[in-house]
Design a protein around this motif. Structure first.
Motif, PDB file in Angstrom:
ATOM      1  N   ASP A  48       0.825  -1.220   0.000  1.00  0.00           N
ATOM      2  CA  ASP A  48       0.000   0.000   0.000  1.00  0.00           C
ATOM      3  C   ASP A  48       0.851   1.258   0.000  1.00  0.00           C
ATOM      4  OD1 ASP A  48      -2.401  -1.293  -0.046  1.00  0.00           O
ATOM      5  OD2 ASP A  48      -2.650  -1.335   2.138  1.00  0.00           O
ATOM      6  N   GLU A  49       2.087   1.133   0.501  1.00  0.00           N
ATOM      7  CA  GLU A  49       2.941   2.323   0.631  1.00  0.00           C
ATOM      8  C   GLU A  49       3.643   2.694  -0.676  1.00  0.00           C
ATOM      9  OE1 GLU A  49       3.707  -0.711   1.223  1.00  0.00           O
ATOM     10  OE2 GLU A  49       5.828  -1.121   1.569  1.00  0.00           O
ATOM     11  N   LEU A  50       3.527   1.859  -1.696  1.00  0.00           N
ATOM     12  CA  LEU A  50       4.322   2.070  -2.919  1.00  0.00           C
ATOM     13  C   LEU A  50       3.641   3.035  -3.881  1.00  0.00           C
ATOM     14  CD1 LEU A  50       5.360  -1.641  -3.549  1.00  0.00           C
ATOM     15  CD2 LEU A  50       6.605   0.135  -2.275  1.00  0.00           C
ATOM     16  N   TYR A  54       8.695   5.401  -3.161  1.00  0.00           N
ATOM     17  CA  TYR A  54       8.663   5.010  -4.567  1.00  0.00           C
ATOM     18  C   TYR A  54       8.913   3.520  -4.704  1.00  0.00           C
ATOM     19  CZ  TYR A  54       8.596   9.878  -5.941  1.00  0.00           C
ATOM     20  OH  TYR A  54       8.240  11.183  -6.127  1.00  0.00           O
ATOM     21  N   ASP A  55       8.249   2.944  -5.689  1.00  0.00           N
ATOM     22  CA  ASP A  55       8.462   1.529  -6.000  1.00  0.00           C
ATOM     23  C   ASP A  55       9.767   1.403  -6.774  1.00  0.00           C
ATOM     24  OD1 ASP A  55       8.417  -1.042  -6.977  1.00  0.00           O
ATOM     25  OD2 ASP A  55       6.873  -0.626  -8.486  1.00  0.00           O
ATOM     26  N   SER A  56      10.799   0.940  -6.119  1.00  0.00           N
ATOM     27  CA  SER A  56      12.086   0.796  -6.820  1.00  0.00           C
ATOM     28  C   SER A  56      12.307  -0.639  -7.305  1.00  0.00           C
ATOM     29  CB  SER A  56      13.251   1.225  -5.922  1.00  0.00           C
ATOM     30  OG  SER A  56      13.308   0.416  -4.766  1.00  0.00           O
ATOM     31  N   GLY A 108       7.647  -8.062  -1.951  1.00  0.00           N
ATOM     32  CA  GLY A 108       6.870  -7.548  -0.831  1.00  0.00           C
ATOM     33  C   GLY A 108       5.748  -8.508  -0.454  1.00  0.00           C
ATOM     34  N   GLY A 109       5.286  -8.329   0.773  1.00  0.00           N
ATOM     35  CA  GLY A 109       4.096  -9.079   1.199  1.00  0.00           C
ATOM     36  C   GLY A 109       4.363 -10.496   1.658  1.00  0.00           C
ATOM     37  N   VAL A 110       5.641 -10.876   1.845  1.00  0.00           N
ATOM     38  CA  VAL A 110       5.901 -12.236   2.342  1.00  0.00           C
ATOM     39  C   VAL A 110       6.571 -12.227   3.717  1.00  0.00           C
ATOM     40  CG1 VAL A 110       5.980 -13.387   0.104  1.00  0.00           C
ATOM     41  CG2 VAL A 110       8.073 -12.373   1.018  1.00  0.00           C
ATOM     42  N   SER A 111       6.768 -11.024   4.288  1.00  0.00           N
ATOM     43  CA  SER A 111       7.400 -10.983   5.614  1.00  0.00           C
ATOM     44  C   SER A 111       6.375 -11.384   6.676  1.00  0.00           C
ATOM     45  CB  SER A 111       7.964  -9.589   5.880  1.00  0.00           C
ATOM     46  OG  SER A 111       6.950  -8.639   5.748  1.00  0.00           O
ATOM     47  N   VAL A 112       6.874 -11.607   7.889  1.00  0.00           N
ATOM     48  CA  VAL A 112       6.038 -12.201   8.949  1.00  0.00           C
ATOM     49  C   VAL A 112       4.657 -11.537   9.060  1.00  0.00           C
ATOM     50  CG1 VAL A 112       5.945 -12.727  11.425  1.00  0.00           C
ATOM     51  CG2 VAL A 112       8.124 -12.802  10.197  1.00  0.00           C
ATOM     52  N   GLY A 113       4.651 -10.208   9.073  1.00  0.00           N
ATOM     53  CA  GLY A 113       3.392  -9.501   9.267  1.00  0.00           C
ATOM     54  C   GLY A 113       2.382  -9.751   8.158  1.00  0.00           C
ATOM     55  N   GLU A 114       2.856 -10.001   6.962  1.00  0.00           N
ATOM     56  CA  GLU A 114       1.947 -10.045   5.812  1.00  0.00           C
ATOM     57  C   GLU A 114       1.777 -11.425   5.198  1.00  0.00           C
ATOM     58  OE1 GLU A 114       2.575  -5.781   3.720  1.00  0.00           O
ATOM     59  OE2 GLU A 114       4.266  -7.152   3.617  1.00  0.00           O
ATOM     60  N   ALA A 115       2.631 -12.356   5.613  1.00  0.00           N
ATOM     61  CA  ALA A 115       2.645 -13.647   4.925  1.00  0.00           C
ATOM     62  C   ALA A 115       1.299 -14.359   5.003  1.00  0.00           C
ATOM     63  CB  ALA A 115       3.742 -14.528   5.477  1.00  0.00           C
ATOM     64  N   PRO A 128      11.161 -11.040  -0.938  1.00  0.00           N
ATOM     65  CA  PRO A 128      10.921 -10.070   0.121  1.00  0.00           C
ATOM     66  C   PRO A 128      10.881  -8.658  -0.457  1.00  0.00           C
ATOM     67  CG  PRO A 128      13.120 -11.053   0.329  1.00  0.00           C
ATOM     68  CD  PRO A 128      12.427 -11.750  -0.794  1.00  0.00           C
ATOM     69  N   GLY A 129      10.322  -7.709   0.294  1.00  0.00           N
ATOM     70  CA  GLY A 129      10.147  -6.357  -0.248  1.00  0.00           C
ATOM     71  C   GLY A 129      11.401  -5.506  -0.205  1.00  0.00           C
ATOM     72  N   ASN A 130      12.267  -5.761   0.760  1.00  0.00           N
ATOM     73  CA  ASN A 130      13.446  -4.910   0.914  1.00  0.00           C
ATOM     74  C   ASN A 130      14.281  -4.880  -0.358  1.00  0.00           C
ATOM     75  OD1 ASN A 130      13.785  -3.547   3.398  1.00  0.00           O
ATOM     76  ND2 ASN A 130      13.795  -5.540   4.409  1.00  0.00           N
TER      77      ASN A 130
HETATM   78  P1  AMP Z   1       7.558  -6.212   2.933  1.00  0.00           P
HETATM   79  O1  AMP Z   1       8.346  -7.418   2.522  1.00  0.00           O
HETATM   80  O2  AMP Z   1       6.356  -5.985   2.085  1.00  0.00           O
HETATM   81  O3  AMP Z   1       7.270  -6.243   4.384  1.00  0.00           O
HETATM   82  O4  AMP Z   1       8.494  -4.970   2.686  1.00  0.00           O
HETATM   83  C1  AMP Z   1       9.730  -4.825   3.367  1.00  0.00           C
HETATM   84  C2  AMP Z   1      10.270  -3.429   3.197  1.00  0.00           C
HETATM   85  O5  AMP Z   1      10.555  -3.220   1.818  1.00  0.00           O
HETATM   86  C3  AMP Z   1       9.282  -2.336   3.580  1.00  0.00           C
HETATM   87  O6  AMP Z   1      10.019  -1.302   4.174  1.00  0.00           O
HETATM   88  C4  AMP Z   1       8.716  -1.898   2.260  1.00  0.00           C
HETATM   89  O7  AMP Z   1       8.253  -0.581   2.279  1.00  0.00           O
HETATM   90  C5  AMP Z   1       9.885  -2.073   1.328  1.00  0.00           C
HETATM   91  N1  AMP Z   1       9.411  -2.336  -0.016  1.00  0.00           N
HETATM   92  C6  AMP Z   1       8.502  -3.273  -0.352  1.00  0.00           C
HETATM   93  N2  AMP Z   1       8.296  -3.270  -1.687  1.00  0.00           N
HETATM   94  C7  AMP Z   1       9.073  -2.295  -2.190  1.00  0.00           C
HETATM   95  C8  AMP Z   1       9.281  -1.774  -3.509  1.00  0.00           C
HETATM   96  N3  AMP Z   1       8.645  -2.280  -4.568  1.00  0.00           N
HETATM   97  N4  AMP Z   1      10.163  -0.774  -3.680  1.00  0.00           N
HETATM   98  C9  AMP Z   1      10.831  -0.267  -2.615  1.00  0.00           C
HETATM   99  N5  AMP Z   1      10.673  -0.703  -1.343  1.00  0.00           N
HETATM  100  C10 AMP Z   1       9.807  -1.698  -1.131  1.00  0.00           C
END
Ligand code: AMP
Ligand code: MG
Length: 440
Positions: free
Chosen positions: A213-215, A228-230, A277-284, A331-333
């Motif tokens: 949602d933050e992207l 930003y979505d990097s 993104g979306g596979v860490s503990v909180g979101e998995a 993972p999202g990082n």
């Molecule tokens: P998540 O795995 O979704 O919990 O994300 C882990 C971290 O990576 C969080 O700080 C996210 O904001 C960051 N993150 C997730 N997706 C992206 C993305 N596409 N671009 C940059 N940072 C991201």
């Protein structure tokens, strides 16, 4: 493979403990292999295509490339010098004097005969006359005038500096074997045989999407808490190196309906889906719920840093589609995305596309400073390889190594890879290094 993971087409990849990187790789390779076996049974003509050499870089050769000719096609000179018959050579320093009867250039052979006591001035690549078997390089010779040449009998041995017909390659033999990831030298080699088209595996279609949602897309201003979505951009860069067809599925919000729709859409279009993104503990749990309906996907805690959580498996064949889709939930990082891509996705894509060599090459360098490392996980530290005063390769970490700090990656030219059981590294210790770029 450890007991902690099991996989069969009907049961998800189960995980009860932290997974060793090597076991994760084996599980991935096993599933890719199953996919390959299935597709081989179908044996579709559309899986291979013919491309011109300028399109072939980084594609995977699908059939052995047989040489239609001997290379070189005829005996020729390896040096600029003088060709003669080696009968006059010996072990002493006695001076040989030969009369120069003509000149042969590359592409312009000498037609006449060369007798005993005679020689032919010859350029690199020029055809060797039948009467000659040896070339004395220009720099080993002396001469008082234009018409004779002198050198010591033991300066060369008979047969020296001559390239024999078929020395590189014989007609009918494989010049490049199937499964080769085609590099610049392969394109040059094919061209040297007069081959203008290569049979390669079709490009893989790889869908990418970012979830969170933050992207925000780059066109949009950032509001509070957004970033930003990097990841889609680093993934695009990584995938372009493999010459695959990228299907960009954009940013998807963290809600079950949009996420599910995006996964189904991507699966219908691509051989492989890579999400981040979306596979860490909180979101998995949330993603898991969706995946239960869509496929056979395991959620892994991998003993590595960065990049611990990852989802991997197969998405069911969606209606109207003729294929299954391999799924990587990275993972999202931002750094973790690149590390998990490097460690797991790259090899899987190469394997799925028929490559015979899927592992990136590794080398070693000397750690310039101590590196902290906990045993029990594989670590991928970002670093710069250089050269010490003694000429040996050295390696130095690039600043802060947090999983979100993309600059550490951008400034680096390699990973230092510290294996699962390794502890702290002392300065001066040799460590494993994987360079980001191969030069050739
Ligand atoms: P998540 O795995 O979704 O919990 O994300 C882990 C971290 O990576 C969080 O700080 C996210 O904001 C960051 N993150 C997730 N997706 C992206 C993305 N596409 N671009 C940059 N940072 C991201
Ligand atoms: Mg997230």
């Amino acid at each position: 493979m450890t007991d902690s993971i099991k996989h069969s087409p009907n049961s998800p990849i189960l995980l009860t403990a932290s997974l060793h990187v090597d076991d994760a790789r084996k599980a991935i390779s096993g599933l890719v292999n199953e996919l390959l076996q299935e597709s081989r049974k179908l044996n579709k003509a559309s899986d291979i295509e013919s491309v011109t050499l300028d399109q072939a870089i980084n594609r995977i050769l699908a059939k052995d490339l047989l040489s239609p000719i001997d290379v070189p096609a005829a005996d020729n000179s390896a040096m600029d010098g003088f060709a003669f018959h080696g009968d006059c050579l010996g072990n002493s320093e006695t001076i040989v004097t030969l009369k120069i009867v003509g000149t042969a250039y590359a592409g312009k052979p000498y037609e006449g005969a060369i007798g005993s006591g005679e020689c032919l001035k010859i350029m690199t690549g020029a055809l060797m006359p039948n009467d000659c078997d040896t070339v004395i390089p220009q720099e080993f010779t002396e001469s008082a005038n234009e018409s004779v040449v002198e050198f010591k009998q033991n300066q060369v041995r008979r047969g020296d500096n001559r390239r024999l017909r078929g020395e590189d390659l014989q007609s009918g033999k494989a010049a490049i074997t199937a499964g080769r990831l085609l590099r610049p030298s392969d394109l040059g080699l094919a061209a040297s045989l007069g081959i203008a088209n290569l049979t390669v595996h079709r490009k893989l279609k790889v869908a990418i999407l970012s979830s969170g949602d933050e992207l925000r897309p780059l066109e949009q201003a950032l509001d509070a808490g957004s970033i930003y979505d990097s990841n889609r951009y680093s993934l695009t860069g990584l995938l372009n190196r493999l010459n695959v067809e990228i299907v960009d599925c954009g940013i998807v919000r963290d809600d079950p309906t949009s996420l599910k729709a995006a996964f189904v859409d991507a699966a219908s279009k691509a051989d492989v889906l890579i999400s981040s993104g979306g596979v860490s503990v909180g979101e998995a749990d949330f993603t898991k719920q969706i995946m239960q309906e869509l496929g056979d996907v395991g959620f892994w805690k991998i003993a590595m840093r960065p990049g611990r959580p990852m989802a991997f498996g197969m998405l069911k064949q969606v209606e109207g589609s003729s294929h299954k889709t391999l799924f990587f939930g990275l993972p999202g990082n931002p750094v973790a995305v690149m590390v998990t891509f490097y460690q797991f996705v790259r090899s899987a894509l190469l394997q799925l596309n028929g490559a015979s060599q899927t592992e990136p090459p590794m080398t070693q360098a000397i750690a310039k400073a101590p590196i902290r490392k906990k045993p029990g996980r594989t670590e991928f530290q970002r670093a710069i390889v250089g050269r010490g005063p003694d000429g040996k390769p050295t390696v130095k970490l690039t600043g802060s190594q947090g999983a979100g700090i993309l600059r550490s990656m951008s400034e680096a030219n390699c990973f230092v890879i510290l294996s699962h059981d390794h502890g702290n590294v002392a300065a001066g210790e040799w460590v494993d290094v994987a360079l980001f770029d191969g030069l050739l």
